[in-house]
Design an enzyme around this catalytic site. Structure first.
Site, PDB file in Angstrom:
ATOM      1  CB  CYS A   1      44.733  33.992  10.925  1.00 32.75           C
ATOM      2  SG  CYS A   1      45.983  35.275  10.981  1.00 32.75           S
TER       3      CYS A   1
ATOM      4  CB  CYS B   1      57.771  31.596   8.874  1.00 39.64           C
ATOM      5  SG  CYS B   1      59.070  31.932  10.086  1.00 39.64           S
TER       6      CYS B   1
ATOM      7  CG  HIS C   1      47.712  31.975   6.723  1.00 46.64           C
ATOM      8  ND1 HIS C   1      46.354  31.718   6.794  1.00 46.64           N
ATOM      9  CD2 HIS C   1      48.003  32.711   7.832  1.00 46.64           C
ATOM     10  CE1 HIS C   1      45.863  32.282   7.893  1.00 46.64           C
ATOM     11  NE2 HIS C   1      46.841  32.895   8.529  1.00 46.64           N
TER      12      HIS C   1
END
Ligand SMILES: [Zn+2]
Lengths: 390, 156
Positions: free
Chosen positions: A86, A210, A337
């Protein structure tokens, strides 16, 4: 040592894309060149490509030359891939900054992306088992990270009295910030009631706590200051300081789940190099993979006292008009993301904020910060950008 | 028919390779098969690391021995995953932060447990269970299956 400037940045549309990884890298690269027509693919002498799941989802290793070729870039100084799950994108920017500073390259593109939607959805969750320690945490079914951040949230609530409502306020704010971001995954606002009543994923983490699964890519171009002066008519944005720290990887070796020590170390390094303190930061993009993450980040980056992250968001201190607007483009919760691209998206938003041409502008911003984390909260990356040099 | 039918692919294997041909920490798995939960401890500096190593992460010594870890622990935090669990697991997928002793806290799966059944302060015990065996190429096209196990916890 030379000074380093950000001279261009752009991204593909993010979301569940009808496009391949290769398509999206081309879209993001083109968007960066179009954002600043003074710099072209012929100017790039270094290329750093970031992608975490390229082998798993796109069956391609040795990715950097593929991306170079597809964008007509012929990097003569460096062409390589970087991967830190990430935090891949921001780690690429740290490396590009160091290369330019030292004279190894003059104009470096850092481009990152991820194709996560596969023909069958189960495969993404399965691949996630390789994102944690595969042999020791993946085997416990710790693929998608909600259980980890649920435990973090429960601990933070117990220690500091953080409430579910304060968590929800983070997603309400970031969804609102992402409203006019045409490149983001979501452009719908949500209410506090919607966030509070959403279906449970792992309590207290509910749907809007989330970030989603996302396809997308982003590209940013850095140049040595003397080159940058020729390659942009826009205000120069400097990279003032960077920091990164890793203290553990496997869950059993994470000492404290509600204070992120490696974030504090990375922030301390970045602030010291930039010659600023948390109080000087006008705008920040932090890694809001979960609502609790942003709350802990406001504390460990020093924007408020430890344990005060809940009241900080509740009082509007992380919103426009507050002490430090955070995730002004919508953050991970709104933009999505795609692992390799997130840190780059953060850098692009700070570039716009410091130039004064952001979609939602923080008036007069001169110091900006990005924070990116990876894996089992394992590595933390902090970058500080400035409209001026120290 | 798919060209990969009947083929083992390491990228799709979620369990670690456990045999002495594949890993130097095979004693951990050998011990686990006997119901023992073990790890390595350094004979030179005394550091007990988890997971087991072949090199001490403190002093880099290779003079390590396997020592037993507690088989029971106390639950500190419970999480109940209600949707989106990886293939091979069922909802609710329950995890707990478990204090094994004053040096080691693990975040592990709790099996044989329903929603709401597990609470902070509960005692849990180690459970060892069989997982996918490993197909290994043998002589003359034979495929040999190696038994594999893994661990989780359940209410004591
Ligand atoms: Zn030692």
């Amino acid at each position: 040592m030379r000074n380093v400037c950000v001279i261009a940045g752009g991204q593909s549309v993010w979301g569940a894309r009808q496009a391949s990884e290769r398509d999206m890298f081309q879209e993001a690269g083109k968007a960066a060149f179009e954002e600043n027509p003074a710099v072209t693919n012929k100017d790039i002498d270094g290329l750093i490509v970031g992608s975490a799941y390229t082998e798993r989802c796109s069956f391609q290793t040795h990715l950097a030359p593929v991306v170079a070729e597809s964008l007509g870039i012929r990097p003569v100084n460096i062409c390589c891939r970087v991967e830190l799950l990430c935090a891949t994108g921001s780690s690429g920017i740290i490396l590009a900054d160091a290369m330019i500073r030292s004279g190894k390259a003059d104009v470096v593109m850092v481009i990152g992306g991820e194709k996560l939607f596969t023909p069958q959805r189960w495969e993404v969750n399965y691949s996630e088992l390789a994102s944690v320690d595969h042999d020791w945490d993946g085997t416990q079914g710790l693929g998608l990270p909600p259980p980890v951040f649920s435990a973090v949230a429960q601990q933070h609530m117990k220690l500091y009295g953080t409430t579910e409502e304060q968590l929800a306020m983070v997603s309400v704010k970031n969804r609102r910030n992402g409203l006019n971001n045409k490149k983001g995954q979501y452009q719908e606002a949500i209410t506090l009631e919607q966030a509070m009543n959403a279906r449970a994923i792992v309590r207290p983490m509910k749907l809007f706590d989330c970030c989603p699964v996302t396809d997308g890519a982003a590209a940013i171009i850095l140049a040595a200051e003397e080159k940058a002066k020729y390659l942009t008519d826009k205000p120069l944005v400097y990279i003032r300081g960077t920091g990164q720290a890793t203290l553990h990887n496997m869950s059993a070796n994470m000492r404290n789940w509600s204070t992120w020590e490696s974030l504090r170390i990375a922030a301390k390094q970045a602030y010291a190099k930039a010659g600023v303190t948390a109080k000087d930061v006008n705008v920040a993009q932090t890694h809001d993979c979960f609502t609790i993450s942003e709350i802990i980040e406001t504390e460990d980056l020093g924007f408020c006292e430890k344990g005060e992250g809940g009241p900080f968001v509740q009082a509007g201190q992380s919103d426009f008009g507050g002490q430090v607007p955070i995730n002004t483009d919508g953050g991970l919760l709104s933009c999505g993301h795609p692992f390799g691209a997130t840190g780059i998206r953060q850098g692009i938003e700070i570039m716009h904020q410091l130039r004064g041409d952001a979609v939602r502008q923080v008036e007069g911003a001169r110091i900006g910060l990005t924070h990116n984390l990876s894996g089992f909260i394992a590595a933390h990356t902090v970058l500080i950008y400035g409209r001026d040099l120290a | 028919m798919s060209i990969v039918e009947g083929k083992y692919s390491a990228t799709m294997d979620m369990w670690p390779l456990q045999s002495k041909e594949m890993t130097r920490i095979h004693p951990f798995y050998d011990n686990l098969k006997e119901g023992r939960f073990t790890t390595t401890s350094c004979r030179d500096c005394g550091t007990r690391a988890f997971p087991p190593r072949v090199v001490c992460p403190e002093c880099l010594s290779e003079n390590l021995e396997y020592v037993d870890l507690p088989l029971k622990g106390k639950v500190l935090i419970v999480t109940e995953e209600e949707v989106g669990v990886p293939v091979g697991f069922e909802t609710p997928l329950i995890h707990a932060m478990i204090e094994l002793d004053d040096q080691l806290t693990v975040f592990a799966r709790v099996m044989n447990c329903k929603m709401g059944d597990l609470k902070e302060g509960d005692e849990v015990k180690l459970v060892v269970y069989p997982v996918d065996p490993l197909p290994v190429d043998g002589k003359k096209g034979a495929i040999n299956l190696q038994e594999r196990v893994f661990y989780a916890f359940e209410k004591a």
